[in-house]
Design a protein around this motif. Structure first.
Motif, PDB file in Angstrom:
ATOM      1  N   LEU A 297       0.826  -1.205   0.000  1.00  0.00           N
ATOM      2  CA  LEU A 297       0.000   0.000   0.000  1.00  0.00           C
ATOM      3  C   LEU A 297       0.862   1.257   0.000  1.00  0.00           C
ATOM      4  N   LEU A 298       1.903   1.276   0.824  1.00  0.00           N
ATOM      5  CA  LEU A 298       2.793   2.437   0.858  1.00  0.00           C
ATOM      6  C   LEU A 298       3.476   2.647  -0.475  1.00  0.00           C
ATOM      7  N   ASP A 299       3.883   1.557  -1.112  1.00  0.00           N
ATOM      8  CA  ASP A 299       4.547   1.662  -2.418  1.00  0.00           C
ATOM      9  C   ASP A 299       3.607   2.228  -3.464  1.00  0.00           C
ATOM     10  N   MET A 300       2.350   1.815  -3.405  1.00  0.00           N
ATOM     11  CA  MET A 300       1.366   2.329  -4.362  1.00  0.00           C
ATOM     12  C   MET A 300       1.027   3.800  -4.085  1.00  0.00           C
ATOM     13  N   ALA A 301       0.842   4.141  -2.802  1.00  0.00           N
ATOM     14  CA  ALA A 301       0.404   5.486  -2.444  1.00  0.00           C
ATOM     15  C   ALA A 301       1.523   6.514  -2.540  1.00  0.00           C
ATOM     16  N   GLU A 302       2.719   6.128  -2.116  1.00  0.00           N
ATOM     17  CA  GLU A 302       3.828   7.079  -2.060  1.00  0.00           C
ATOM     18  C   GLU A 302       4.650   7.104  -3.342  1.00  0.00           C
ATOM     19  N   ASN A 303       4.756   5.964  -4.014  1.00  0.00           N
ATOM     20  CA  ASN A 303       5.640   5.864  -5.176  1.00  0.00           C
ATOM     21  C   ASN A 303       4.911   5.585  -6.478  1.00  0.00           C
ATOM     22  N   ALA A 304       3.578   5.590  -6.450  1.00  0.00           N
ATOM     23  CA  ALA A 304       2.776   5.308  -7.639  1.00  0.00           C
ATOM     24  C   ALA A 304       3.139   3.964  -8.262  1.00  0.00           C
ATOM     25  N   ALA A 305       3.512   2.999  -7.410  1.00  0.00           N
ATOM     26  CA  ALA A 305       3.836   1.664  -7.901  1.00  0.00           C
ATOM     27  C   ALA A 305       2.570   0.980  -8.411  1.00  0.00           C
ATOM     28  N   PRO A 306       2.712   0.095  -9.394  1.00  0.00           N
ATOM     29  CA  PRO A 306       1.521  -0.599  -9.916  1.00  0.00           C
ATOM     30  C   PRO A 306       0.980  -1.591  -8.902  1.00  0.00           C
ATOM     31  N   PRO A 307      -0.318  -1.867  -8.917  1.00  0.00           N
ATOM     32  CA  PRO A 307      -0.884  -2.876  -8.014  1.00  0.00           C
ATOM     33  C   PRO A 307      -0.352  -4.262  -8.354  1.00  0.00           C
ATOM     34  N   ARG A 308      -0.101  -5.047  -7.326  1.00  0.00           N
ATOM     35  CA  ARG A 308       0.432  -6.401  -7.526  1.00  0.00           C
ATOM     36  C   ARG A 308      -0.303  -7.387  -6.616  1.00  0.00           C
ATOM     37  N   HIS A 309      -0.157  -8.660  -6.949  1.00  0.00           N
ATOM     38  CA  HIS A 309      -0.762  -9.728  -6.156  1.00  0.00           C
ATOM     39  C   HIS A 309       0.359 -10.579  -5.570  1.00  0.00           C
ATOM     40  N   PHE A 310       0.379 -10.693  -4.253  1.00  0.00           N
ATOM     41  CA  PHE A 310       1.351 -11.538  -3.563  1.00  0.00           C
ATOM     42  C   PHE A 310       0.629 -12.720  -2.936  1.00  0.00           C
ATOM     43  N   ASP A 311       1.101 -13.926  -3.228  1.00  0.00           N
ATOM     44  CA  ASP A 311       0.549 -15.153  -2.666  1.00  0.00           C
ATOM     45  C   ASP A 311       1.574 -15.714  -1.683  1.00  0.00           C
ATOM     46  N   ILE A 312       1.236 -15.724  -0.396  1.00  0.00           N
ATOM     47  CA  ILE A 312       2.164 -16.122   0.655  1.00  0.00           C
ATOM     48  C   ILE A 312       1.916 -17.585   1.019  1.00  0.00           C
ATOM     49  N   ALA A 313       2.996 -18.321   1.240  1.00  0.00           N
ATOM     50  CA  ALA A 313       2.889 -19.763   1.473  1.00  0.00           C
ATOM     51  C   ALA A 313       2.251 -20.082   2.826  1.00  0.00           C
ATOM     52  N   TYR A 314       1.408 -21.119   2.845  1.00  0.00           N
ATOM     53  CA  TYR A 314       0.817 -21.643   4.077  1.00  0.00           C
ATOM     54  C   TYR A 314       1.590 -22.896   4.485  1.00  0.00           C
ATOM     55  N   PHE A 315       1.221 -23.471   5.639  1.00  0.00           N
ATOM     56  CA  PHE A 315       1.915 -24.659   6.131  1.00  0.00           C
ATOM     57  C   PHE A 315       0.910 -25.593   6.793  1.00  0.00           C
ATOM     58  N   LEU A 316       0.920 -26.861   6.409  1.00  0.00           N
ATOM     59  CA  LEU A 316       0.054 -27.868   7.027  1.00  0.00           C
ATOM     60  C   LEU A 316       0.749 -28.407   8.273  1.00  0.00           C
ATOM     61  N   ARG A 317       0.166 -28.118   9.435  1.00  0.00           N
ATOM     62  CA  ARG A 317       0.775 -28.507  10.696  1.00  0.00           C
ATOM     63  C   ARG A 317      -0.001 -29.686  11.277  1.00  0.00           C
ATOM     64  N   ARG A 318       0.665 -30.819  11.361  1.00  0.00           N
ATOM     65  CA  ARG A 318       0.037 -32.035  11.895  1.00  0.00           C
ATOM     66  C   ARG A 318       0.043 -31.984  13.419  1.00  0.00           C
ATOM     67  N   GLY A 319      -1.124 -32.193  14.011  1.00  0.00           N
ATOM     68  CA  GLY A 319      -1.231 -32.240  15.462  1.00  0.00           C
ATOM     69  C   GLY A 319      -1.833 -33.555  15.902  1.00  0.00           C
ATOM     70  N   GLY A 320      -2.351 -33.593  17.106  1.00  0.00           N
ATOM     71  CA  GLY A 320      -2.849 -34.841  17.658  1.00  0.00           C
ATOM     72  C   GLY A 320      -4.342 -35.030  17.502  1.00  0.00           C
ATOM     73  N   THR A 321      -5.035 -34.125  16.821  1.00  0.00           N
ATOM     74  CA  THR A 321      -6.493 -34.239  16.694  1.00  0.00           C
ATOM     75  C   THR A 321      -6.923 -35.033  15.475  1.00  0.00           C
ATOM     76  N   VAL A 322      -5.974 -35.592  14.751  1.00  0.00           N
ATOM     77  CA  VAL A 322      -6.268 -36.409  13.562  1.00  0.00           C
ATOM     78  C   VAL A 322      -5.543 -37.737  13.696  1.00  0.00           C
ATOM     79  N   ARG A 323      -6.240 -38.822  13.338  1.00  0.00           N
ATOM     80  CA  ARG A 323      -5.603 -40.140  13.372  1.00  0.00           C
ATOM     81  C   ARG A 323      -5.981 -40.937  12.132  1.00  0.00           C
ATOM     82  N   ALA A 324      -5.200 -41.947  11.847  1.00  0.00           N
ATOM     83  CA  ALA A 324      -5.493 -42.861  10.745  1.00  0.00           C
ATOM     84  C   ALA A 324      -6.522 -43.884  11.184  1.00  0.00           C
ATOM     85  N   ILE A 325      -7.372 -44.308  10.250  1.00  0.00           N
ATOM     86  CA  ILE A 325      -8.351 -45.350  10.547  1.00  0.00           C
ATOM     87  C   ILE A 325      -8.238 -46.464   9.522  1.00  0.00           C
TER      88      ILE A 325
END
Length: 325
Positions: A297-325
């Motif tokens: 937002l600052l880059d667009m507002a202050e520097n007239a930068a073009p709008p862009r789309h950033f896709d940030i990586a997620y992470f699958l975290r295995r815990g104890g609430t799931v089990r194999a059957i």
């Protein structure tokens, strides 16, 4: 010292137009406003305070569904930290997951004449009720649209498909999706769509999703009807707070997690690792997304930068609430 006349000359506009663009007071096109602000930034121009009045600190506006959800609190903290460094304040509004309240919330933000906006909308494709004239805007958690091409997201569809495939690989065949209402969140819709694709790709039959209000008493969730009708071996909740409500509801029915029913959520909030057993969840990069949205937002507002789309990586975290059957 740089003068307003020099800013106007560099931007190629009149002195009056430059003044209106920098004060956000009057009618100036978005393109010209960006040109003037970029010229001011390049020249190091700082407007002098009016006689007898304190100078006004620039602000940005942030719209979130709910400040009580740790997901949005984490993003908001990152936005505030980034803006503090840039010398901007942050004005906050909430939609409470209500599309009808979004337009009023955005208008309230615009009344503070913000440099720009960071918005998390219920449905970014349905924005007819929003003001037609808006400053530079970045969507947070929403995918980019024709009107708002600047966006910072994680891939909710892919994450839900991956989480569902994990459950299928563990032997689950009857998987229920419990969610807040889809009309209030495109994230929930995308997560359900990813779940549905994984189910259908595996030759299974998707269950009708159970939708409940996002703003409500998750601790009073009643699963008795859907459990007796479908007997799911696994339940995916569209967010971690709802996953905690699902676990509580299962225990009220005398069921054990994960011995009787596996449970998984979305977001990766810290409390999910403090429950016993720790929650299996998709960890979303909320803090990184907030900081990225603020910087964009600052880059667009202050520097007239073009709008862009950033896709940030997620992470699958295995815990104890799931089990194999």
């Amino acid at each position: 010292m740089t003068t307003l006349q020099q800013v106007a000359a560099r931007a190629g506009c009149s002195l009056a137009t430059a003044s209106r663009a920098l004060s956000l007071n009057g009618s100036v096109s978005d393109g010209m406003t960006r040109r003037v602000r970029r010229a001011a930034a390049e020249l190091g121009y700082r407007p002098a305070p009016a006689t007898g009045k304190a100078s006004r600190r620039p602000v940005i506006g942030v719209l979130i569904p709910s400040i009580t959800n740790p997901v949005f609190s984490s993003s908001l903290a990152s936005i505030e930290n980034r803006m503090l460094v840039a010398g901007h304040g942050v004005v906050i509004a909430q939609s409470h997951y209500d599309p009808a309240r979004e337009a009023d919330a955005v208008q309230a933000l615009l009344n503070d004449r913000p440099t720009g906006l960071v918005l998390t909308l219920c449905d970014p494709l349905n924005t007819m009720s929003l003001p037609s004239s808006m400053p530079p805007t970045v969507l947070l958690n929403n995918r980019p649209t024709e009107r708002f091409p600047a966006a910072v997201t994680a891939d909710n569809f892919k994450a839900a498909r991956e989480l569902t495939m994990m459950l299928i690989e563990l032997g689950h065949r009857t998987i229920l999706f419990v969610s807040g209402t889809f009309a209030a969140s495109d994230r929930a819709r995308l997560r359900h769509a990813g779940y549905r694709q994984a189910i259908e790709m595996s030759g299974l039959v998707p269950l009708e999703p159970m939708q409940i209000p996002f703003v409500g008493a998750y601790d009073q969730l009643d699963l008795s009807t859907v459990l007796s009708r479908h007997a799911p071996t696994a339940i995916i909740a569209s967010n971690d707070l709802l996953a905690f409500g699902v676990i509580g509801a299962l225990r009220r029915e005398g069921l054990c997690v994960p011995c009787d029913v596996s449970v998984a959520g979305f977001d990766g909030i810290a409390i999910g690792q403090m429950i016993d057993p720790p929650l299996t969840t998709i960890e979303m990069p909320d803090a990184s997304m907030g900081a990225t949205a603020a910087s964009l937002l600052l880059d667009m507002a202050e520097n007239a930068a073009p709008p862009r789309h950033f896709d940030i990586a997620y992470f699958l975290r295995r815990g104890g609430t799931v089990r194999a059957i």
